[in-house]
Design an enzyme around this catalytic site. Structure first.
Site, PDB file in Angstrom:
ATOM      1  N   GLY A 105       4.325  -0.603   8.374  1.00 21.71           N
ATOM      2  CA  GLY A 105       3.597  -1.246   7.545  1.00 21.71           C
ATOM      3  C   GLY A 105       4.235  -1.552   6.019  1.00 21.71           C
ATOM      4  O   GLY A 105       3.636  -1.828   5.024  1.00 21.71           O
ATOM      5  N   ILE A 134       2.409   3.619  -7.506  1.00 21.44           N
ATOM      6  CA  ILE A 134       2.611   4.154  -8.537  1.00 21.44           C
ATOM      7  C   ILE A 134       2.276   3.667  -9.801  1.00 21.44           C
ATOM      8  O   ILE A 134       2.706   2.291  -9.931  1.00 21.44           O
ATOM      9  CB  ILE A 134       4.358   4.433  -8.843  1.00 21.44           C
ATOM     10  CG1 ILE A 134       4.891   5.061  -7.565  1.00 21.44           C
ATOM     11  CG2 ILE A 134       4.489   5.279 -10.027  1.00 21.44           C
ATOM     12  CD1 ILE A 134       6.319   5.084  -7.478  1.00 21.44           C
ATOM     13  N   GLY A 177       4.243   0.149  -5.506  1.00 18.00           N
ATOM     14  CA  GLY A 177       3.086   0.442  -4.757  1.00 18.00           C
ATOM     15  C   GLY A 177       2.017   1.302  -5.330  1.00 18.00           C
ATOM     16  O   GLY A 177       1.409   0.597  -6.431  1.00 18.00           O
ATOM     17  N   LYS A 186      10.909  -7.375  -8.389  1.00 17.38           N
ATOM     18  CA  LYS A 186      10.038  -6.199  -9.120  1.00 17.38           C
ATOM     19  C   LYS A 186      10.791  -5.779 -10.490  1.00 17.38           C
ATOM     20  O   LYS A 186      10.092  -5.481 -11.497  1.00 17.38           O
ATOM     21  CB  LYS A 186       9.930  -4.958  -8.202  1.00 17.38           C
ATOM     22  CG  LYS A 186       9.106  -5.219  -6.842  1.00 17.38           C
ATOM     23  CD  LYS A 186       9.268  -4.165  -6.028  1.00 17.38           C
ATOM     24  CE  LYS A 186       8.311  -4.435  -4.831  1.00 17.38           C
ATOM     25  NZ  LYS A 186       8.509  -3.513  -3.784  1.00 17.38           N
ATOM     26  N   VAL A 213      -2.601  -4.818   3.322  1.00 21.59           N
ATOM     27  CA  VAL A 213      -3.026  -4.368   1.856  1.00 21.59           C
ATOM     28  C   VAL A 213      -4.479  -4.732   1.613  1.00 21.59           C
ATOM     29  O   VAL A 213      -5.450  -3.914   1.204  1.00 21.59           O
ATOM     30  CB  VAL A 213      -2.290  -4.749   0.965  1.00 21.59           C
ATOM     31  CG1 VAL A 213      -2.452  -4.317  -0.284  1.00 21.59           C
ATOM     32  CG2 VAL A 213      -0.664  -4.386   1.042  1.00 21.59           C
ATOM     33  N   ASP A 233      13.355  -8.363  -2.791  1.00 21.15           N
ATOM     34  CA  ASP A 233      12.024  -7.726  -3.156  1.00 21.15           C
ATOM     35  C   ASP A 233      12.461  -6.959  -4.411  1.00 21.15           C
ATOM     36  O   ASP A 233      11.430  -7.070  -5.317  1.00 21.15           O
ATOM     37  CB  ASP A 233      11.545  -7.002  -2.210  1.00 21.15           C
ATOM     38  CG  ASP A 233      10.132  -6.235  -2.399  1.00 21.15           C
ATOM     39  OD1 ASP A 233       8.887  -6.843  -2.370  1.00 21.15           O
ATOM     40  OD2 ASP A 233      10.315  -5.098  -2.522  1.00 21.15           O
ATOM     41  N   VAL A 240     -16.642   3.051 -12.963  1.00 17.72           N
ATOM     42  CA  VAL A 240     -16.837   1.845 -13.647  1.00 17.72           C
ATOM     43  C   VAL A 240     -18.281   1.932 -14.521  1.00 17.72           C
ATOM     44  O   VAL A 240     -18.404   1.191 -15.427  1.00 17.72           O
ATOM     45  CB  VAL A 240     -17.181   0.775 -12.458  1.00 17.72           C
ATOM     46  CG1 VAL A 240     -17.514  -0.564 -12.859  1.00 17.72           C
ATOM     47  CG2 VAL A 240     -15.712   0.418 -11.936  1.00 17.72           C
ATOM     48  N   GLU A 242       8.400  -6.438   4.348  1.00 12.71           N
ATOM     49  CA  GLU A 242       7.790  -7.671   3.939  1.00 12.71           C
ATOM     50  C   GLU A 242       7.853  -8.529   5.520  1.00 12.71           C
ATOM     51  O   GLU A 242       8.489  -8.114   6.404  1.00 12.71           O
ATOM     52  CB  GLU A 242       8.725  -8.700   3.263  1.00 12.71           C
ATOM     53  CG  GLU A 242       9.021  -8.039   1.797  1.00 12.71           C
ATOM     54  CD  GLU A 242       7.674  -7.831   1.191  1.00 12.71           C
ATOM     55  OE1 GLU A 242       7.069  -8.943   0.781  1.00 12.71           O
ATOM     56  OE2 GLU A 242       7.283  -6.714   0.596  1.00 12.71           O
ATOM     57  N   LYS A 278       4.192  -9.576  -5.525  1.00 12.14           N
ATOM     58  CA  LYS A 278       5.143  -9.488  -6.596  1.00 12.14           C
ATOM     59  C   LYS A 278       5.724 -10.891  -6.727  1.00 12.14           C
ATOM     60  O   LYS A 278       6.542 -11.300  -7.603  1.00 12.14           O
ATOM     61  CB  LYS A 278       6.065  -8.394  -6.190  1.00 12.14           C
ATOM     62  CG  LYS A 278       6.656  -8.409  -4.815  1.00 12.14           C
ATOM     63  CD  LYS A 278       6.008  -7.282  -3.973  1.00 12.14           C
ATOM     64  CE  LYS A 278       6.196  -7.736  -2.542  1.00 12.14           C
ATOM     65  NZ  LYS A 278       5.956  -6.482  -1.847  1.00 12.14           N
TER      66      LYS A 278
HETATM   67  N1  HSE Z   1       8.149  -4.462   1.217  1.00 13.26           N
HETATM   68  C1  HSE Z   1       7.812  -3.759   0.100  1.00 13.26           C
HETATM   69  C2  HSE Z   1       8.712  -2.390  -0.036  1.00 13.26           C
HETATM   70  C3  HSE Z   1       6.468  -3.559  -0.070  1.00 13.26           C
HETATM   71  O1  HSE Z   1       9.137  -1.797   1.116  1.00 13.26           O
HETATM   72  O2  HSE Z   1       8.873  -1.731  -1.040  1.00 13.26           O
HETATM   73  C4  HSE Z   1       5.928  -2.907  -1.417  1.00 13.26           C
HETATM   74  O3  HSE Z   1       6.283  -3.781  -2.359  1.00 13.26           O
END
Ligand code: HSE
Length: 401
Positions: free
Chosen positions: A182, A131, A129, A200, A12, A196, A31, A185, A100
């Site tokens: 990518g 959104i 992500g 969220k 990221v 995860d 900006v 986690e 997060k």
């Molecule tokens: N590992 C997380 C996912 C990355 O797959 O959603 C994004 O938060």
């Protein structure tokens, strides 16, 4: 000129540098002045990288640099990220993060610290992500009582479930693919065990309440038990399987859950595939609104971090408020929440199961070594006590209404 520091040059972090560089002109327009990356903190060297001259190894080179106005925290993890974020905020630098884990654990404390130092703590990229969902919840859907948030908020597991459904792919192979892309986690248990997604939905429901929903209070089940047979049954019933993260605010109490659900093929959530995420927000006046887009990956996530940078840059020297207090919300509605459950037991347990559950909808997919059925609607507590009487099941999957 607004100067930006970045903590962490991983997936990221490198995306953030790319977005701020490639979209320099549009960002300047939005900006009202130029935005430039001045330093990137990472322990590693990046020989040959076009931005290798920006790499620094000492956090002080960012948090004590008076030119730097905004810091992007894209290092992940909790300990160092927490300490470095506090250092930046205490020096009046706004922090924009995709982390997060840190937001779920210390969100209100960091927001208050930012307020004290006339800067901001922003975390749009921490859920969904690319959104936009944090800002709509805080700034747009503000005249409604939010009754439910139902989301597919983990890109890795959604990618895996989609491949398992459409290509009958093997669990471990698709996990490896998600890691290579990518999405996953560092420790993929966080994805496949549902942690995860639990963080969220805890963040989203905290914003709904303006108080803290602790992610440990989210009932959490992952996808490690899901097999090709489950998808066969799902198809038979005209459904697919999705890892849903849900928060429901009902008269019988509120609760939050992350678990695999059978989702009807007619539901818009069933068409959210691959790395895409979707978050459905149900307001008492609005009805349903759904937010959809890429939920993981370098550039979508970096895009959300950079949108926060734009907002902080436009509001330099000001605190952007966020309605999220430290006080905990008690989630006491799980046991009373009502659902239908799809259950698979061994063939020899059929008689006992029918005795205990009474009338059920049998699901016959031609597997003679097991008995599968859907229960009538019942509370979680009632289901748990009946299930305890039959002992271990092969699998249980809830049905999304
Ligand atoms: N590992 C997380 C996912 C990355 O797959 O959603 C994004 O938060």
């Amino acid at each position: 000129m607004i100067h930006v520091g970045v903590f962490g040059y991983g997936t990221v972090g490198s995306g953030v540098v790319e977005v701020l560089t490639k979209n320099e002109k549009v960002i300047e327009k939005n900006v009202g002045e130029k935005v430039k990356v001045k330093a990137v903190l990472d322990l590693r060297e990046f020989h040959g990288d076009p931005f290798e001259n920006l790499i620094v190894h000492d956090v002080k080179e960012i948090v004590e640099d008076e030119d730097i106005d905004v810091v992007c925290e894209t290092m992940g993890g909790v300990n160092a990220a927490y300490e470095f974020t506090k250092m930046a905020l205490s020096n009046g630098k706004s922090v924009c993060t995709s982390n997060k884990e840190l937001v779920a654990l210390h969100g209100p404390e960091l927001i208050n610290l930012a307020k004290k130092h006339n800067c901001s703590y922003k975390f749009e990229a921490s859920v969904g992500g690319g959104i936009p969902i944090i800002r709509p919840l805080q700034d747009a859907i503000t005249a409604d009582e939010i009754k439910a948030v139902i989301g597919i908020v983990n890109g890795t597991t959604n990618y895996m479930l989609t491949k398992m459904d459409k290509e009958e792919a093997d669990f471990n192979d698709v996990l490896k693919e998600a890691q290579e892309l990518g999405y996953a986690e560092l420790h993929p248990e966080a994805d496949v065990e549902g942690f995860d997604a639990a963080r969220k939905i805890a963040i989203l429901s905290s914003l709904v309440y303006g108080k803290t929903v602790n992610y440990e209070d989210v009932h959490t089940e992952g996808i490690t038990n899901i097999s090709s047979r489950d998808f066969r049954y799902a198809k038979h019933l005209g459904k697919t399987i999705k890892l849903l993260a849900k928060f429901e605010n009902r008269d019988t109490g509120s609760y939050a859950i992350v678990a695999p659900f059978f989702v009807d093929l007619e539901s818009p959530l069933s068409n959210v595939n691959d790395v895409y995420n979707a978050i459905l927000v149900r307001g008492n006046m609005l009805g349903d609104a759904m937010f959809f887009g890429k939920g993981a990956g370098k550039l979508p996530t970096a895009s959300a971090v950079c949108a926060d940078v734009v907002e902080c840059a436009k509001n330099k020297g000001k605190h952007l408020p966020c309605n999220w207090e430290d006080e905990s919300v008690k989630l006491d509605g799980f046991d009373n929440s009502v659902k239908n459950f799809f259950v698979r037991v061994k063939a020899e347990d059929r008689e006992l199961t029918e005795e205990i559950f009474g009338e059920v909808e049998k699901v016959n997919e031609g597997f003679f070594d097991e008995f599968a059925f859907v229960t009538k609607e019942m509370t979680e507590a009632d289901f748990a006590s009946k299930k305890a009487l039959i002992g271990p099941c092969i699998n249980v999957i809830r049905l999304q209404k």
